[in-house]
Design an enzyme around this catalytic site. Structure first.
Site, short mmCIF file in Angstrom:
data_model
loop_
_atom_site.label_atom_id
_atom_site.label_comp_id
_atom_site.label_asym_id
_atom_site.label_seq_id
_atom_site.Cartn_x
_atom_site.Cartn_y
_atom_site.Cartn_z
N ARG A 72 0.22 -0.82 -6.59
CA ARG A 72 1.60 -1.27 -6.82
C ARG A 72 1.70 -2.79 -6.86
O ARG A 72 1.13 -3.50 -6.05
CB ARG A 72 2.49 -0.74 -5.70
CG ARG A 72 3.93 -1.17 -5.81
CD ARG A 72 4.87 -0.29 -5.06
NE ARG A 72 4.88 -0.56 -3.63
CZ ARG A 72 5.70 0.06 -2.78
NH1 ARG A 72 6.50 1.01 -3.21
NH2 ARG A 72 5.65 -0.23 -1.51
N LYS A 95 11.46 5.74 -4.23
CA LYS A 95 12.87 5.50 -3.90
C LYS A 95 13.44 4.36 -4.76
O LYS A 95 14.50 4.49 -5.34
CB LYS A 95 13.04 5.12 -2.42
CG LYS A 95 12.55 6.17 -1.45
CD LYS A 95 12.82 5.78 -0.01
CE LYS A 95 12.09 4.53 0.47
NZ LYS A 95 10.63 4.67 0.60
N ARG A 149 15.97 4.49 8.43
CA ARG A 149 14.58 4.89 8.68
C ARG A 149 14.35 5.36 10.10
O ARG A 149 13.22 5.72 10.45
CB ARG A 149 13.64 3.72 8.41
CG ARG A 149 13.50 3.45 6.94
CD ARG A 149 12.29 2.60 6.67
NE ARG A 149 12.43 2.03 5.36
CZ ARG A 149 11.44 1.78 4.54
NH1 ARG A 149 10.21 2.03 4.90
NH2 ARG A 149 11.66 1.26 3.38
N ARG A 166 2.24 2.68 7.94
CA ARG A 166 3.59 2.97 7.43
C ARG A 166 3.83 4.47 7.30
O ARG A 166 4.92 4.96 7.55
CB ARG A 166 3.78 2.27 6.09
CG ARG A 166 3.89 0.77 6.27
CD ARG A 166 3.66 0.02 4.99
NE ARG A 166 4.73 0.22 4.03
CZ ARG A 166 4.67 -0.21 2.79
NH1 ARG A 166 3.61 -0.86 2.36
NH2 ARG A 166 5.67 -0.01 1.97
N ARG A 187 2.94 -6.72 -2.48
CA ARG A 187 3.73 -6.94 -1.27
C ARG A 187 2.84 -6.96 -0.04
O ARG A 187 1.86 -6.21 0.03
CB ARG A 187 4.72 -5.81 -1.07
CG ARG A 187 5.84 -5.78 -2.05
CD ARG A 187 6.72 -4.61 -1.66
NE ARG A 187 7.63 -4.26 -2.72
CZ ARG A 187 8.27 -3.10 -2.78
NH1 ARG A 187 8.06 -2.17 -1.86
NH2 ARG A 187 9.10 -2.85 -3.76
#
Ligand code: ADP
Length: 303
Positions: A202, A89, A163, A246, A235
């Protein structure tokens, strides 16, 4: 994964008159009136930020004041990107930002930037556990950000919002009150395995938020952002265990947001388990004007 191509793009009138049954729609969420765009266009993000080419944009603005735009204007559509964590996204939002002059609004970034404030610190406890931040808290931040875009807010990409169904309903009511609407919802589809692989590698820039991947998109200099030389960080919540939490939250809550917008005929799905350029190409096909249809016009050179 099966790729669902770009659907027929409904007309702008169709997009601005969502279908809702009275049962689904509380008072504030009833089908909003068709919002007719004003004759004079708002400027693109580059112009709003005083970027290069603002002079050319102003000239064009004068011409359009007299004659009206020939087709939907650059940077005026409002888009939502929906997808599991690490579905791309943020990457697509940034690409669309520079291609169309839209403004990315990432609730994840807003929450991270709020760190140090009471609101940000409360959010951090949820984020580091991989949980969704309470709706009221996120709504508050989003509302502030949308107000900063002017009234009505135009030309934004929501990345990571809504969300939950409550957030989708809250957004609908908020936009209705501001005389704005969502033009298109793009669902980025990725299998769980891909999500896990992407998240464990990531890294993102602690200063500008640019996203990297240790294998797929490594920075030129280890640990440093190519764009601003800021520090690359992992993160909180980007560990394999937290990703599973998640993903569960996505399935249990965020996936329910999709039918909410499907009822309005504005959802398109894209196979996001591919290179970001390929994904962008599909997204572009969905957004750009079909002959005689509606959509976005890409920025012209110098805009
Ligand atoms: P990703 O898309 O990979 O999950 P984000 O930066 O969008 O990354 O979000 C990071 C975290 O911020 C989420 O796991 C969640 O805790 C919180 N968050 C972001 N947006 C929302 C939202 N709309 N509602 C609730 N929590 C959110």
């Amino acid at each position: 994964m099966k790729r669902v191509g770009a659907p027929e793009v409904p007309s702008r009138a169709a997009l601005s008159a969502p279908e809702m049954t009275t049962k689904q729609a509380p008072q504030a969420l009833k089908a909003p009136e068709v919002v007719v765009p004003p004759a004079a266009p708002r400027s693109s993000a580059a112009h709003r930020h005083g970027g290069p080419g603002a002079g050319a944009g102003l000239q064009r603005l004068e011409v359009q004041r007299v004659f009206g735009p020939a087709q939907p204007k650059t940077g005026e559509s409002n888009i939502i990107l929906v997808g599991a964590p690490a579905s791309g996204k943020g990457t697509q939002a940034k690409l669309l930002e520079s291609k169309y002059g839209l403004v990315q609004i990432s609730t994840g970034d807003l929450l991270r930037k709020a760190k140090g404030s009471p609101l940000g610190d409360e959010a951090a406890t949820y984020m580091s556990a991989g949980k969704l931040v309470p709706d009221a808290l996120v709504m508050k931040l989003l509302e502030q950000r949308l107000h900063a875009l002017g009234t009505p807010p135009k030309g934004f990409i929501l990345d990571g919002f809504p969300r939950t169904l409550a957030q989708a309903q809250g957004l609908s009511a908020l936009l209705q009150g501001l005389g704005a609407k969502i033009d298109r919802v793009i669902v980025l589809e990725v299998p769980a395995q891909t999500v896990i692989g992407r998240i464990s590698g990531r890294r993102s820039c602690g200063d500008c938020g640019e996203v990297y991947h240790l294998e797929n998109k490594p920075p030129k200099k280890s640990g440093c952002c190519d764009k601003c030389d800021g520090p690359l960080i992992q993160r909180e919540g980007d560990t394999v265990e937290k990703v599973k939490v998640r993903l569960d939250a996505f399935e249990a809550q965020t996936a329910k947001v999709i039918p909410f917008f499907e009822r309005r005929g504005i959802v398109s799905r894209v196979d996001a388990d591919r290179d970001s350029a390929e994904v962008l190409s599909d997204v572009t096909q969905i957004l750009e004007p079909a002959p005689g249809g509606a959509g976005l016009a890409p920025l012209a050179a110098g805009e």
